[in-house]
Scaffold this motif. Structure first.
Motif, PDB file in Angstrom:
ATOM      1  N   ARG A  37       0.823  -1.205   0.000  1.00  0.00           N
ATOM      2  CA  ARG A  37       0.000   0.000   0.000  1.00  0.00           C
ATOM      3  C   ARG A  37       0.863   1.263   0.000  1.00  0.00           C
ATOM      4  O   ARG A  37       0.536   2.252  -0.655  1.00  0.00           O
ATOM      5  N   ARG A  70       7.498  -7.187  -5.794  1.00  0.00           N
ATOM      6  CA  ARG A  70       7.429  -8.282  -4.814  1.00  0.00           C
ATOM      7  C   ARG A  70       8.836  -8.648  -4.321  1.00  0.00           C
ATOM      8  O   ARG A  70       9.049  -8.879  -3.131  1.00  0.00           O
ATOM      9  N   ARG A  75      -0.310 -12.364   2.096  1.00  0.00           N
ATOM     10  CA  ARG A  75      -0.923 -13.269   1.119  1.00  0.00           C
ATOM     11  C   ARG A  75      -0.008 -14.441   0.778  1.00  0.00           C
ATOM     12  O   ARG A  75      -0.457 -15.488   0.360  1.00  0.00           O
ATOM     13  N   ASP A  76       1.305 -14.243   0.943  1.00  0.00           N
ATOM     14  CA  ASP A  76       2.276 -15.262   0.514  1.00  0.00           C
ATOM     15  C   ASP A  76       3.350 -15.474   1.576  1.00  0.00           C
ATOM     16  O   ASP A  76       4.471 -15.837   1.270  1.00  0.00           O
ATOM     17  N   ARG A 102     -10.551  -8.196  -6.100  1.00  0.00           N
ATOM     18  CA  ARG A 102      -9.195  -8.300  -5.523  1.00  0.00           C
ATOM     19  C   ARG A 102      -8.810  -9.759  -5.292  1.00  0.00           C
ATOM     20  O   ARG A 102      -7.674 -10.150  -5.554  1.00  0.00           O
ATOM     21  N   ARG A 105      -2.528 -14.137  -9.981  1.00  0.00           N
ATOM     22  CA  ARG A 105      -1.312 -13.521 -10.529  1.00  0.00           C
ATOM     23  C   ARG A 105      -0.224 -14.586 -10.663  1.00  0.00           C
ATOM     24  O   ARG A 105      -0.239 -15.607  -9.961  1.00  0.00           O
TER      25      ARG A 105
HETATM   26  O1   DC Z   1      -3.968  -6.983   3.207  1.00  0.00           O
HETATM   27  P1   DC Z   1      -4.184  -5.722   2.399  1.00  0.00           P
HETATM   28  O2   DC Z   1      -5.573  -5.578   1.854  1.00  0.00           O
HETATM   29  O3   DC Z   1      -3.731  -4.480   3.097  1.00  0.00           O
HETATM   30  O4   DC Z   1      -3.210  -5.918   1.135  1.00  0.00           O
HETATM   31  C1   DC Z   1      -3.147  -4.970   0.106  1.00  0.00           C
HETATM   32  C2   DC Z   1      -2.732  -5.647  -1.195  1.00  0.00           C
HETATM   33  O5   DC Z   1      -1.386  -6.088  -1.118  1.00  0.00           O
HETATM   34  C3   DC Z   1      -3.579  -6.850  -1.596  1.00  0.00           C
HETATM   35  O6   DC Z   1      -4.321  -6.556  -2.764  1.00  0.00           O
HETATM   36  C4   DC Z   1      -2.612  -7.954  -1.873  1.00  0.00           C
HETATM   37  C5   DC Z   1      -1.252  -7.372  -1.669  1.00  0.00           C
HETATM   38  N1   DC Z   1      -0.408  -8.167  -0.781  1.00  0.00           N
HETATM   39  C6   DC Z   1       0.364  -9.148  -1.358  1.00  0.00           C
HETATM   40  O7   DC Z   1       0.279  -9.345  -2.561  1.00  0.00           O
HETATM   41  N2   DC Z   1       1.225  -9.879  -0.607  1.00  0.00           N
HETATM   42  C7   DC Z   1       1.310  -9.671   0.720  1.00  0.00           C
HETATM   43  N3   DC Z   1       2.171 -10.398   1.438  1.00  0.00           N
HETATM   44  C8   DC Z   1       0.490  -8.696   1.341  1.00  0.00           C
HETATM   45  C9   DC Z   1      -0.379  -7.975   0.556  1.00  0.00           C
END
Ligand code: DC
Length: 227
Positions: A39, A112, A133-134, A183, A190
């Motif tokens: 973000r 990333r 997420r990962d 989202r 991806r």
């Molecule tokens: O958890 P969040 O909604 O604040 O995350 C924002 C965006 O960041 C979400 O669309 C996916 C990405 N994200 C990611 O790809 N890998 C992460 N480890 C954390 C977030």
């Protein structure tokens, strides 16, 4: 023995940050909600009028941007303070504009790579709860405990709508649901590090749990009372 590195992943509004923050307090560990890094890069790109489609420029930004995540500096309900080049952007990174642009930004492999490097430096110190997420699949695949937090899309949309209303934003339920599903779709499909459960993650479905029940279960899991 309690786990030292805890990786928590799951889709938007699944309750993973609530669980992660609670566990960090319960265990007196460092808490890092890694979404704030994606973000912060997205916010900085918008602030500098860099086109979201300009992968090279956004990757360079992610490589060089100075982002800090520290314990809360204001008592306004925040779990931490995020700053970019010294400016407090804790709430600026939560706007609908950032929401709309963060998924494409976080799909760029160079972005990333830059942010994953920073997360690993922090994870190496141990005693950390990292949410994203990962985290269990890519960032710290050797984490001591992995949770994959899920709830139905409808339940997540209700929670997100309520949260936005608390902040004075009046949004339609259908719009919130559509936004979450869009989202989820981008994050799960991806090429680089898609959202998915690690094979050794505990699947934590909280669709039918109250917040209280969800947090008690999280405590039981780290205490080894439940698996
Ligand atoms: O958890 P969040 O909604 O604040 O995350 C924002 C965006 O960041 C979400 O669309 C996916 C990405 N994200 C990611 O790809 N890998 C992460 N480890 C954390 C977030």
């Amino acid at each position: 023995m309690r786990p030292s590195t805890i990786a928590i992943d799951g889709p938007a509004a699944s309750g993973k940050s609530t669980i992660g923050y609670h566990l960090s307090r319960y265990l007196a560990y460092l808490y890092l909600d890694t979404g704030v890094l994606y973000r912060a890069v997205t916010w900085a790109a918008l602030d500098r009028h860099i086109a979201i489609e300009d992968e090279a420029a956004i990757t360079e930004l992610a490589d060089n941007l100075h982002i800090d995540v520290v314990p809360p500096t204001e008592a306004d309900g925040r779990q931490y303070t995020v700053s970019v080049e010294g400016r407090d952007v804790t709430w600026d990174i939560r706007t609908p504009e950032v929401d709309a642009a963060v998924s494409p930004v976080s799909a760029y492999p160079g972005v990333r790579a830059a942010l994953t490097r920073r997360m690993r430096e922090i994870a190496a110190l141990g005693h950390v709860v990292m949410v994203g997420r990962d985290i269990g699949t890519v960032v710290i695949p050797d984490a001591d405990m992995k949770l994959y937090v899920v709830a139905s899309a409808e339940e997540r949309a209700h929670r997100r709508q309520l949260e936005m209303q608390t902040h004075g934003e009046d949004v339609e339920y259908d719009e919130v649901l559509a936004n979450l599903q869009r989202r989820d779709q981008i994050d799960s499909h991806r090429q680089t590090a898609p959202l998915k459960a690690a094979p050794d993650a505990i699947i934590f479905d909280n669709t039918d749990l109250t917040v209280e029940e969800m947090l008690t279960r999280a405590e039981n899991l780290v205490d080894g009372v439940e698996c």
